[in-house]
Design an enzyme around this catalytic site. Structure first.
Site, PDB file in Angstrom:
ATOM      1  N   ASP A  35       0.801  -1.224   0.000  1.00  0.00           N
ATOM      2  CA  ASP A  35       0.000   0.000   0.000  1.00  0.00           C
ATOM      3  C   ASP A  35       0.836   1.278   0.000  1.00  0.00           C
ATOM      4  O   ASP A  35       0.382   2.324  -0.445  1.00  0.00           O
ATOM      5  CB  ASP A  35      -1.006   0.003   1.155  1.00  0.00           C
ATOM      6  CG  ASP A  35      -0.361  -0.106   2.522  1.00  0.00           C
ATOM      7  OD1 ASP A  35       0.801  -0.530   2.591  1.00  0.00           O
ATOM      8  OD2 ASP A  35      -1.027   0.227   3.513  1.00  0.00           O
ATOM      9  N   GLU A  45       9.418 -10.690  -2.096  1.00  0.00           N
ATOM     10  CA  GLU A  45      10.475  -9.677  -2.157  1.00  0.00           C
ATOM     11  C   GLU A  45      11.870 -10.279  -2.169  1.00  0.00           C
ATOM     12  O   GLU A  45      12.779  -9.714  -2.798  1.00  0.00           O
ATOM     13  CB  GLU A  45      10.335  -8.704  -0.979  1.00  0.00           C
ATOM     14  CG  GLU A  45       9.118  -7.809  -1.047  1.00  0.00           C
ATOM     15  CD  GLU A  45       7.867  -8.398  -0.407  1.00  0.00           C
ATOM     16  OE1 GLU A  45       6.848  -7.695  -0.315  1.00  0.00           O
ATOM     17  OE2 GLU A  45       7.931  -9.589   0.005  1.00  0.00           O
ATOM     18  N   HIS A  53       0.587   0.471  10.499  1.00  0.00           N
ATOM     19  CA  HIS A  53       0.956  -0.896  10.168  1.00  0.00           C
ATOM     20  C   HIS A  53       2.317  -0.900   9.446  1.00  0.00           C
ATOM     21  O   HIS A  53       2.741   0.104   8.882  1.00  0.00           O
ATOM     22  CB  HIS A  53      -0.117  -1.543   9.293  1.00  0.00           C
ATOM     23  CG  HIS A  53      -0.333  -0.868   7.979  1.00  0.00           C
ATOM     24  ND1 HIS A  53      -0.953   0.359   7.858  1.00  0.00           N
ATOM     25  CD2 HIS A  53       0.000  -1.236   6.717  1.00  0.00           C
ATOM     26  CE1 HIS A  53      -0.999   0.709   6.591  1.00  0.00           C
ATOM     27  NE2 HIS A  53      -0.426  -0.238   5.862  1.00  0.00           N
ATOM     28  N   HIS A  54       2.969  -2.023   9.442  1.00  0.00           N
ATOM     29  CA  HIS A  54       4.301  -2.213   8.856  1.00  0.00           C
ATOM     30  C   HIS A  54       5.399  -1.459   9.621  1.00  0.00           C
ATOM     31  O   HIS A  54       6.516  -1.325   9.126  1.00  0.00           O
ATOM     32  CB  HIS A  54       4.354  -1.787   7.380  1.00  0.00           C
ATOM     33  CG  HIS A  54       3.460  -2.573   6.469  1.00  0.00           C
ATOM     34  ND1 HIS A  54       2.857  -3.744   6.832  1.00  0.00           N
ATOM     35  CD2 HIS A  54       3.055  -2.326   5.188  1.00  0.00           C
ATOM     36  CE1 HIS A  54       2.119  -4.201   5.832  1.00  0.00           C
ATOM     37  NE2 HIS A  54       2.223  -3.355   4.820  1.00  0.00           N
ATOM     38  N   GLY A 104      26.864 -16.210  -1.030  1.00  0.00           N
ATOM     39  CA  GLY A 104      26.512 -17.619  -0.910  1.00  0.00           C
ATOM     40  C   GLY A 104      25.163 -17.907  -0.274  1.00  0.00           C
ATOM     41  O   GLY A 104      25.048 -18.784   0.580  1.00  0.00           O
ATOM     42  N   ASP A 110      18.810 -29.671  -5.404  1.00  0.00           N
ATOM     43  CA  ASP A 110      17.428 -29.846  -4.955  1.00  0.00           C
ATOM     44  C   ASP A 110      17.147 -29.096  -3.661  1.00  0.00           C
ATOM     45  O   ASP A 110      16.079 -28.512  -3.484  1.00  0.00           O
ATOM     46  CB  ASP A 110      17.075 -31.337  -4.806  1.00  0.00           C
ATOM     47  CG  ASP A 110      18.119 -32.137  -4.025  1.00  0.00           C
ATOM     48  OD1 ASP A 110      19.081 -31.542  -3.507  1.00  0.00           O
ATOM     49  OD2 ASP A 110      17.962 -33.373  -3.936  1.00  0.00           O
ATOM     50  N   ASN A 133      20.197 -34.846  -5.553  1.00  0.00           N
ATOM     51  CA  ASN A 133      21.125 -35.684  -4.792  1.00  0.00           C
ATOM     52  C   ASN A 133      20.769 -35.719  -3.311  1.00  0.00           C
ATOM     53  O   ASN A 133      21.627 -35.876  -2.448  1.00  0.00           O
ATOM     54  CB  ASN A 133      22.577 -35.228  -4.997  1.00  0.00           C
ATOM     55  CG  ASN A 133      22.778 -33.754  -4.698  1.00  0.00           C
ATOM     56  OD1 ASN A 133      21.877 -33.071  -4.225  1.00  0.00           O
ATOM     57  ND2 ASN A 133      23.970 -33.262  -4.969  1.00  0.00           N
ATOM     58  N   GLY A 147      19.489 -33.601  -0.872  1.00  0.00           N
ATOM     59  CA  GLY A 147      19.739 -32.723   0.264  1.00  0.00           C
ATOM     60  C   GLY A 147      20.836 -31.708   0.068  1.00  0.00           C
ATOM     61  O   GLY A 147      21.258 -31.408  -1.053  1.00  0.00           O
ATOM     62  N   GLU A 180      26.787 -28.757   2.711  1.00  0.00           N
ATOM     63  CA  GLU A 180      26.743 -28.870   4.165  1.00  0.00           C
ATOM     64  C   GLU A 180      27.151 -30.274   4.614  1.00  0.00           C
ATOM     65  O   GLU A 180      27.828 -30.441   5.627  1.00  0.00           O
ATOM     66  CB  GLU A 180      25.346 -28.528   4.688  1.00  0.00           C
ATOM     67  CG  GLU A 180      25.048 -27.042   4.744  1.00  0.00           C
ATOM     68  CD  GLU A 180      24.649 -26.461   3.398  1.00  0.00           C
ATOM     69  OE1 GLU A 180      24.556 -27.235   2.407  1.00  0.00           O
ATOM     70  OE2 GLU A 180      24.430 -25.241   3.331  1.00  0.00           O
TER      71      GLU A 180
END
Length: 575
Positions: A38, A60, A123-124, A421, A452, A479, A481, A485
Site C-alpha cells: 500500500d 520480495e 501498520h508495517h 553464498g 534440490d 542428490n 539434500g 553442508e
C-alpha cells in the site's frame, strides 16, 4: 486543488515517481522487479508511463535475487518494495548484491512525511514511531541512502543516487513517501542525462603508477594475468582483453571471475583457486614471478580456503579505487585508467612470455564404466553442451564448484554468488538474467544449475519465468539434500536432509502448460547424452526442466577440498 508555490516556479512539472522511473529507463533498466504494497501503489502507476515493465515477483526476497541477476547481465537493475515488511524480506538479496558489487536500485514506498513527522502508529512499523529504523539497516548495505522528503532536493537526490549506484557498482536505497510520489519537481532536468562517466585519476599519480607497473612487468620472466570478479563489476573487461591481446600473456580466472575472459583464447589457462586448482594451473600461477591481479575478491570459497600460494612481493593488484604494487599501495588511483595506459605503453620487446596450460573439457578422461552420472563427468560434459553467448547461472554448492571444470565457449556470461553464498539465490537470479537478455533483444539461452535443497527455498520463481515466457533451461541436481553442508559437517545428519518433491511437476503447479514447458528425468549417462544432443533441447525455445540424478555422497573435486578447509576453520578454538 491548490498548487504549491514551489510548483509554480517549475518550467516542466513532473511527478516525482515519473521522474524516478524515467531516470531508471535512461540508465538502461527496462524491467522493474518487486511486490506491490500500500505504500508504493501510487508510485507503481508511473512504471508503464516511463516505458518500463513491471515484473510482478512472487515475493520480495526472490525479487531481490532476480534484480541481482538482471544487473549482472544488463549492468544495473531496480527493485521496488513496500516499507518494513517488504524491504526486510528483500534485505538478504540486497546484502548479497552489496557484498558482490552488484548495482541495484532499491526503491521503498514508505508512509507520508506527515505520518513520519507525527510518529503515527501505522501498520508495517515497529510501533515505536521510528520511521528511520529500516533505512538505517539498509544504510549498511547501500552506497547511498536518499530519503525523498523535500521536493526542492528530490531530483538531485535521485540523480546522485543513480550515479553512485553505477560508479561504485553497489546498491542504493531510495525512500519514497506516499505524499511525495505525485509531488511535482523540475522535469527539465531529464533533458540532461545523468553523468555516469567515472572520475579520472589525477594524471601525475596515474602516470607514476603506470611507470612502476611497467618497470616490474618488463623485468618479469614469467608474468601471468589473473582476473577476478571486480574486473567484471567495475567494467574493465575491455581493458583486460586489450591487455591480453597486446601482450599475449597467460591469463587465468578465479571462480568469481569465471566468464570474464574468452575461454577459447589460446592464452587462457583455466581457473586458479589455490589448492582447488588443477595441478598444472596451480603450478603455472604459483611459479610466476609476477601476477597481474585484476579486481581480486580473495574470499574463502573463491580461494579454496585462502589457499593461494602466491607472494605479495610478486603481485600487482588493480582495484576500482586503488592499486597496490608489491607492498606499495596507491590510494585513489583506479584500475581503469592505469590498465588503459599500461596497454598503450607496454614495450613488447621487453616482455617475456611463457605458455599457458591447455584447457579442455575432459569428458573422456572422467567417464567411467558406470551409468551413474558423477560430478566429475557431468561438468566437463556440460562444457560441450554450452553454446556461445549462453548465460550460465550456478547455485551455491555443488554447481558453484563443479563449473570450475567446465570450459566455456566464447561470449558466455557466468553468474555465480560465491562470496555471499545465499542458497536459493540462483533461481531468482536466473529469472532476472533471462529477462535482462530478453530486454536487450538478445537471443540467448539461460542455463541454470541448482541443487534440490537450494531449489526448495525459491521454487516459486518458476512462476515468474512462466509469466514472462523466458528461455531458461533448469538442471535440477537431485542428490537428496544439502550436499555442501554434508561435506562440511554431518554427512548423514537429519538436518541436511530434505523432503522428496516431484520436481518436474513444479512448473505444472505454477501454471505451465505442456506447450510452455518440456520436462525430463535423467538418471544415466546415456540418458544425459541423448538429452544433450537433442536438437529441440539444444534450441531451448522456452522453459525446460531437467531432474538430474546424482549420487548423494558425490561432489566436485574443488568442493571437497574447500569444504575440508571450511570444516577445519569452523572447528578452530579461539586463541
Amino acid at each position: 486543488m491548490s498548487v504549491d508555490i514551489w510548483e509554480q516556479g517549475l518550467k516542466t512539472p513532473v511527478p516525482v515517481a515519473e521522474y524516478l522511473f524515467r531516470r531508471l529507463h535512461e540508465v538502461g533498466i527496462r524491467s522493474v522487479h518487486g511486490v506491490p504494497g500500500d505504500f508504493n501503489l501510487v508510485a507503481l502507476d508511473y512504471i508503464l508511463k516511463a516505458g518500463l515493465r513491471w515484473v510482478g515477483s512472487v515475493n520480495e526476497l526472490n525479487a531481490a535475487y532476480a534484480a541481482d541477476g538482471y544487473a549482472r547481465t544488463k549492468g544495473i537493475s531496480a527493485l521496488v518494495t513496500t516499507f518494513g515488511v517488504g524491504e526486510l524480506s528483500a534485505i538478504n538479496g540486497v546484502a548479497g548484491a552489496f557484498s558482490e558489487h552488484v548495482p541495484v536500485v532499491h526503491v521503498v514506498g514508505c508512509p507520508s512525511t506527515i505520518s513520519q513527522r507525527n510518529g503515527m502508529l501505522l501498520h508495517h512499523t515497529l510501533g515505536n514511531g521510528d520511521f528511520n529504523v529500516f533505512a538505517n539497516m539498509s544504510s549498511q548495505i547501500s552506497c547511498d541512502v536518499a530519503k525523498l522528503n523535500k521536493p526542492s532536493e528530490i531530483a538531485g537526490q535521485i540523480d546522485h543516487a543513480l550515479r553512485e549506484c553505477w560508479i561504485r557498482s553497489r546498491p542504493v536505497y531510495i525512500m519514497l513517501p506516499t505524499d511525495m510520489a505525485e509531488k511535482k519537481i523540475e522535469g527539465a532536468r531529464l533533458d540532461t542525462p545523468i553523468d555516469l562517466t567515472e572520475p579520472p585519476n589525477e594524471a601525475e599519480r596515474e602516470d607514476y603508477v603506470v611507470d612502476v607497473v611497467l618497470k616490474y612487468l618488463h623485468a618479469a620472466k614469467s608474468p601471468v594475468i589473473l582476473v577476478d570478479a571486480c574486473a567484471i563489476r567495475h567494467r574493465v573487461l575491455s581493458e583486460v582483453h586489450d591487455l591480453l591481446e597486446k601482450t599475449q600473456l597467460p591469463v587465468f580466472v578465479t571462480p568469481m571471475g569465471k566468464g570474464a575472459i574468452n575461454e577459447s583464447h589460446a592464452n587462457y589457462g583455466g581457473v586458479y583457486a589455490g589448492t582447488g586448482s588443477q595441478p598444472d594451473v596451480a603450478e603455472r600461477v604459483e611459479s610466476a614471478d609476477l601476477v597481474l591481479s585484476i579486481g581480486a575478491l580473495k574470499s574463502d570459497f573463491n580461494t579454496a580456503g585462502f589457499s593461494y600460494r602466491t607472494s605479495q612481493l610478486n603481485t600487482i593488484d588493480f582495484h576500482s579505487d586503488h592499486c597496490t604494487v608489491r607492498y606499495s599501495e596507491y590510494p585513489g588511483v583506479a584500475m581503469k585508467g592505469v590498465l588503459r595506459k599500461v596497454v598503450e605503453r607496454v614495450d613488447l620487446g621487453k616482455l617475456s612470455r611463457a605458455p599457458s596450460p591447455d584447457v579442455k573439457n575432459e569428458v573422456a578422461r572422467n567417464r567411467d564404466s558406470s551409468e551413474i552420472i558423477t560430478q566429475a563427468f557431468f561438468w566437463p560434459r556440460i562444457g560441450e553442451y554450452l553454446k556461445e553467448n549462453d548465460i550460465v547461472v550456478t547455485e551455491t554448492g555443488t554447481s558453484n564448484f563443479g563449473i570450475w571444470e567446465t570450459k566455456f565457449p566464447r561470449g558466455v556470461t557466468g553468474i555465480t554468488q560465491i562470496l555471499w553464498g545465499s542458497i536459493g539465490w540462483s533461481v531468482g537470479a536466473a529469472q532476472g538474467a533471462a529477462l535482462a537478455a530478453k530486454d536487450a533483444g538478445a537471443d540467448r539461452r539461460t542455463v541454470l544449475f541448482v541443487g534440490d535443497g537450494s531449489f526448495q527455498l525459491t521454487a516459486q520463481e518458476v512462476s515468474t519465468m512462466l509469466r514472462h515466457n523466458l528461455k531458461i533451461t533448469v538442471f535440477l541436481i537431485y542428490n537428496e539434500g544439502f550436499t555442501i553442508e554434508r561435506f562440511i559437517h554431518g554427512m548423514e545428519a537429519e538436518y541436511n536432509n530434505i523432503s522428496r518433491w516431484q520436481y518436474t511437476e513444479v512448473p505444472t503447479v505454477f501454471g505451465g502448460s505442456d506447450a510452455q514447458v518440456r520436462k525430463f528425468v535423467v538418471k544415466t549417462k546415456d540418458e544425459l547424452e541423448k538429452l544433450l544432443t537433442d536438437g529441440e533441447f539444444i534450441e531451448a525455445g522456452g522453459l525446460q526442466f531437467v531432474e538430474l540424478w546424482m549420487p548423494k555422497e558425490d561432489a566436485p573435486r574443488a568442493l571437497k577440498i574447500t569444504a575440508e578447509v571450511a570444516a577445519r576453520n569452523n572447528a578452530k578454538m579461539s586463541e
